[in-house]
Motif scaffolding. Sequence first.
Motif, PDB file in Angstrom:
ATOM      1  N   TYR A  61       0.822  -1.236   0.003  1.00  9.95           N
ATOM      2  CA  TYR A  61      -0.181   0.313   0.053  1.00  9.95           C
ATOM      3  C   TYR A  61       0.857   1.239  -0.005  1.00  9.95           C
ATOM      4  CZ  TYR A  61      -3.768  -3.170   1.137  1.00  9.95           C
ATOM      5  OH  TYR A  61      -4.708  -4.383   1.094  1.00  9.95           O
ATOM      6  N   GLU A  62       0.716   2.226  -0.842  1.00  9.83           N
ATOM      7  CA  GLU A  62       1.197   3.465  -0.979  1.00  9.83           C
ATOM      8  C   GLU A  62       0.512   4.473  -0.438  1.00  9.83           C
ATOM      9  OE1 GLU A  62       2.725   3.881  -4.927  1.00  9.83           O
ATOM     10  OE2 GLU A  62       4.422   2.478  -4.902  1.00  9.83           O
ATOM     11  N   PRO A  63       1.100   5.422   0.210  1.00  7.60           N
ATOM     12  CA  PRO A  63       0.097   6.572   0.744  1.00  7.60           C
ATOM     13  C   PRO A  63      -0.393   7.372  -0.185  1.00  7.60           C
ATOM     14  CG  PRO A  63       2.061   6.273   2.117  1.00  7.60           C
ATOM     15  CD  PRO A  63       2.484   5.427   1.080  1.00  7.60           C
ATOM     16  N   VAL A  64      -1.505   8.028  -0.148  1.00  8.24           N
ATOM     17  CA  VAL A  64      -2.197   8.934  -1.307  1.00  8.24           C
ATOM     18  C   VAL A  64      -2.775   9.892  -0.703  1.00  8.24           C
ATOM     19  CG1 VAL A  64      -2.155   6.974  -3.004  1.00  8.24           C
ATOM     20  CG2 VAL A  64      -4.159   7.287  -1.572  1.00  8.24           C
ATOM     21  N   ASP A  65      -3.050  10.884  -1.311  1.00  6.27           N
ATOM     22  CA  ASP A  65      -3.584  12.237  -0.983  1.00  6.27           C
ATOM     23  C   ASP A  65      -4.971  12.490  -1.575  1.00  6.27           C
ATOM     24  OD1 ASP A  65      -4.295  14.489   0.451  1.00  6.27           O
ATOM     25  OD2 ASP A  65      -2.968  15.829  -0.732  1.00  6.27           O
ATOM     26  N   ARG A  86      -6.265   0.519   2.332  1.00  5.72           N
ATOM     27  CA  ARG A  86      -5.961   0.275   3.873  1.00  5.72           C
ATOM     28  C   ARG A  86      -5.922   1.731   4.501  1.00  5.72           C
ATOM     29  NH1 ARG A  86      -0.211  -2.062   5.358  1.00  5.72           N
ATOM     30  NH2 ARG A  86       0.480  -0.176   4.790  1.00  5.72           N
ATOM     31  N   VAL A  87      -6.632   1.717   5.658  1.00  3.30           N
ATOM     32  CA  VAL A  87      -6.605   3.219   6.232  1.00  3.30           C
ATOM     33  C   VAL A  87      -5.929   2.955   7.661  1.00  3.30           C
ATOM     34  CG1 VAL A  87      -8.566   4.009   5.117  1.00  3.30           C
ATOM     35  CG2 VAL A  87      -8.931   2.859   6.937  1.00  3.30           C
ATOM     36  N   SER A  88      -5.328   3.841   8.024  1.00  2.29           N
ATOM     37  CA  SER A  88      -4.874   3.869   9.370  1.00  2.29           C
ATOM     38  C   SER A  88      -5.631   5.045  10.199  1.00  2.29           C
ATOM     39  CB  SER A  88      -3.362   4.123   9.597  1.00  2.29           C
ATOM     40  OG  SER A  88      -2.793   4.377  10.807  1.00  2.29           O
ATOM     41  N   ILE A  89      -6.212   4.443  11.452  1.00  2.35           N
ATOM     42  CA  ILE A  89      -7.171   5.762  12.043  1.00  2.35           C
ATOM     43  C   ILE A  89      -6.945   5.556  13.483  1.00  2.35           C
ATOM     44  CG2 ILE A  89      -8.889   5.450  10.088  1.00  2.35           C
ATOM     45  CD1 ILE A  89     -10.703   3.948  12.038  1.00  2.35           C
ATOM     46  N   ASP A  90      -7.430   6.764  14.193  1.00  3.72           N
ATOM     47  CA  ASP A  90      -7.679   6.973  15.427  1.00  3.72           C
ATOM     48  C   ASP A  90      -9.260   6.802  15.851  1.00  3.72           C
ATOM     49  OD1 ASP A  90      -5.088   6.873  16.001  1.00  3.72           O
ATOM     50  OD2 ASP A  90      -4.892   8.917  16.371  1.00  3.72           O
ATOM     51  N   PRO A 122     -10.779  11.948   3.617  1.00  2.55           N
ATOM     52  CA  PRO A 122      -9.222  11.967   3.372  1.00  2.55           C
ATOM     53  C   PRO A 122      -8.272  11.762   4.631  1.00  2.55           C
ATOM     54  CG  PRO A 122     -10.193  14.139   3.211  1.00  2.55           C
ATOM     55  CD  PRO A 122     -11.128  13.125   3.625  1.00  2.55           C
ATOM     56  N   ALA A 123      -7.111  11.327   4.349  1.00  5.09           N
ATOM     57  CA  ALA A 123      -6.200  11.651   5.323  1.00  5.09           C
ATOM     58  C   ALA A 123      -6.079  12.844   6.051  1.00  5.09           C
ATOM     59  CB  ALA A 123      -4.777  11.217   4.720  1.00  5.09           C
ATOM     60  N   GLY A 124      -5.724  12.905   7.537  1.00  4.34           N
ATOM     61  CA  GLY A 124      -5.735  14.270   8.044  1.00  4.34           C
ATOM     62  C   GLY A 124      -7.066  14.770   8.396  1.00  4.34           C
ATOM     63  N   GLU A 125      -8.098  14.125   8.063  1.00  4.16           N
ATOM     64  CA  GLU A 125      -9.337  14.796   8.177  1.00  4.16           C
ATOM     65  C   GLU A 125     -10.180  13.970   9.361  1.00  4.16           C
ATOM     66  OE1 GLU A 125     -13.488  15.314   6.047  1.00  4.16           O
ATOM     67  OE2 GLU A 125     -12.112  16.212   5.030  1.00  4.16           O
ATOM     68  N   SER A 126     -10.944  14.580  10.341  1.00  3.32           N
ATOM     69  CA  SER A 126     -11.458  14.065  11.419  1.00  3.32           C
ATOM     70  C   SER A 126     -13.126  14.045  11.220  1.00  3.32           C
ATOM     71  CB  SER A 126     -11.073  14.352  12.872  1.00  3.32           C
ATOM     72  OG  SER A 126      -9.831  14.499  13.040  1.00  3.32           O
ATOM     73  N   ALA A 182     -15.962   9.114  17.199  1.00  2.48           N
ATOM     74  CA  ALA A 182     -15.198  10.161  16.717  1.00  2.48           C
ATOM     75  C   ALA A 182     -14.012   9.724  16.320  1.00  2.48           C
ATOM     76  CB  ALA A 182     -14.694  11.081  17.704  1.00  2.48           C
ATOM     77  N   ILE A 183     -13.485   9.667  14.687  1.00  2.00           N
ATOM     78  CA  ILE A 183     -12.450   9.306  14.092  1.00  2.00           C
ATOM     79  C   ILE A 183     -11.659  10.244  13.465  1.00  2.00           C
ATOM     80  CG2 ILE A 183     -13.716   7.162  13.613  1.00  2.00           C
ATOM     81  CD1 ILE A 183     -13.904   7.964  10.912  1.00  2.00           C
ATOM     82  N   THR A 184     -10.231   9.950  13.261  1.00  2.00           N
ATOM     83  CA  THR A 184      -9.273  10.750  12.434  1.00  2.00           C
ATOM     84  C   THR A 184      -8.611   9.760  11.541  1.00  2.00           C
ATOM     85  OG1 THR A 184      -9.086  12.174  14.564  1.00  2.00           O
ATOM     86  CG2 THR A 184      -7.351  12.046  12.693  1.00  2.00           C
ATOM     87  N   VAL A 185      -8.853  10.047  10.342  1.00  2.00           N
ATOM     88  CA  VAL A 185      -7.979   9.184   9.525  1.00  2.00           C
ATOM     89  C   VAL A 185      -6.723   9.773   9.254  1.00  2.00           C
ATOM     90  CG1 VAL A 185      -7.962   8.329   6.813  1.00  2.00           C
ATOM     91  CG2 VAL A 185     -10.215   8.743   7.880  1.00  2.00           C
ATOM     92  N   LYS A 186      -5.450   8.995   9.603  1.00  2.00           N
ATOM     93  CA  LYS A 186      -4.307   9.450   9.474  1.00  2.00           C
ATOM     94  C   LYS A 186      -3.464   9.149   8.249  1.00  2.00           C
ATOM     95  CE  LYS A 186      -2.293   9.265  13.815  1.00  2.00           C
ATOM     96  NZ  LYS A 186      -1.796   8.710  15.009  1.00  2.00           N
ATOM     97  N   GLU A 187      -3.914   8.002   7.568  1.00  2.00           N
ATOM     98  CA  GLU A 187      -3.345   7.502   6.265  1.00  2.00           C
ATOM     99  C   GLU A 187      -4.167   7.019   5.401  1.00  2.00           C
ATOM    100  OE1 GLU A 187       1.270   6.382   5.910  1.00  2.00           O
ATOM    101  OE2 GLU A 187       0.145   4.604   5.581  1.00  2.00           O
TER     102      GLU A 187
END
Length: 450
Positions: free
Chosen positions: A167-171, A179-183, A222-226, A250-255
């Motif tokens: 998986y390559e990070p995309v904007d 594949r996402v990475s979230i809090d 998108p990445a960086g958005e909550s 409450a989520i934050t998509v980090k990647e």
Amino acid sequence: METNAANTDTDVVAETGAAAEAAVNPLERRLDLSIALADLDKEVDQRLKRLGKNMKMSGFRPGKVPASIIRQQYGDQARQEALSEALGSLFSEEVTKQQLRVAGSPKIENGSGESTTHLQFSAVFEVFPEIVVKDVSAMEVERPVLDVGPTEVDGTIEILRKQRVRYEPVDRAAASGDRVSIDFLGKKDGVPFQGGEGKDYQFVLGEGKMLADFESAVIGTPAGESKSFEMTFPSEYFSKELAGQTVSFAITVKEVGDPVLPEVDADFAKGLGVEDGDLVKMRAEIEGNLKREVKKRLQAKITSQVMDSLLEANPIAVPGTLVDREIERLQDLARQDMEQRGMKVKDLPMQREWFVDQATRRVRLGLVLAEIVKNNELQAKPEKVRALVEEAAQSYEHPEEVVRWYYAQRERLGDFESAAIEANVVDWMLASVKVVDKPVAFGELMGQSS
């Protein structure tokens, strides 16, 4: 039913009790055993005399210990041994005379009759059922069929590619397959609940690892958005505290990671074990492996059908002693499997009820198959066993060494001999019934999700 033993010169008699006819268990039998006290005492005396000939005891020369002392110290033991031997001999004589096939060991109970000259006992035991295999010629069996060709090879290569995805990070906004990475933090009635929080948690959208409503909320972010949202847990959710409850997240998509499949090239082939990277050789190896796996799965399916049909056509009672023995074996296998997986099972309860149905089925099937094998001479032939061993060895790097290992010790061939007998029964069944070939989809056979 009284036996002829009562009319002979011996004082040891046996008779079958009427309890067998009224027993709930149709396989239970009872033998009433009677042992003459005079014969028992005589045997005890002989045992004690033999013991005294070589007995050594302080204060006495070897073999000169008084009989009274020998009887005092060893009389009870000699009597128990003599009684046990007499009961065993009498029981064996009677079951042989009545041609009873005993399953398991008998339970010896004290008899109900009173006698000053005899000891009365009852032996309660189970017998093997009488099995008459039903005619199967009118039965119909569906035989699954599938030919492995280029389409199946291509599909398998795609699966292998997906297994090696990166998986390559995309904007951009997250989409299904990414594949996402979230809090995330979940709350119920404003209070965080157990298991509702994660940091840098990764999962692939669309794989079903998370609940569908949760994934739907992540898709498009998108990445960086909550963001925050509400969702309701399914009523059948495993956690009773959350089942059917509405919570907030409450989520934050980090990647966001875009899936990138590897090219089917020499490096891909090398990664599959083809040292020179030859793609033709790679496809040939994949096709060979597929054909072996498809053959095994097709055989398993038809075997399952045949066994189910035989059980349905031949409902029989099974000895509880054999079921108990099989339950113990299955429990041991379960423990071994769990230990091999790194689990501590020493204090883990292994409930008998978990294995009753499986054990009963296995015992019933074993008895029916044994009768079929005996009646139709379907025993495992050495050449058949050898073929199965060689076929299994083909999945190893050095097949000939694997074959030698199995044949180094006779007991290692047990599973292959059982498989050969099972295959013989399946072949016999297919030759006796109406067989309808039914094409099966490759994905269905291999258990692949659509």
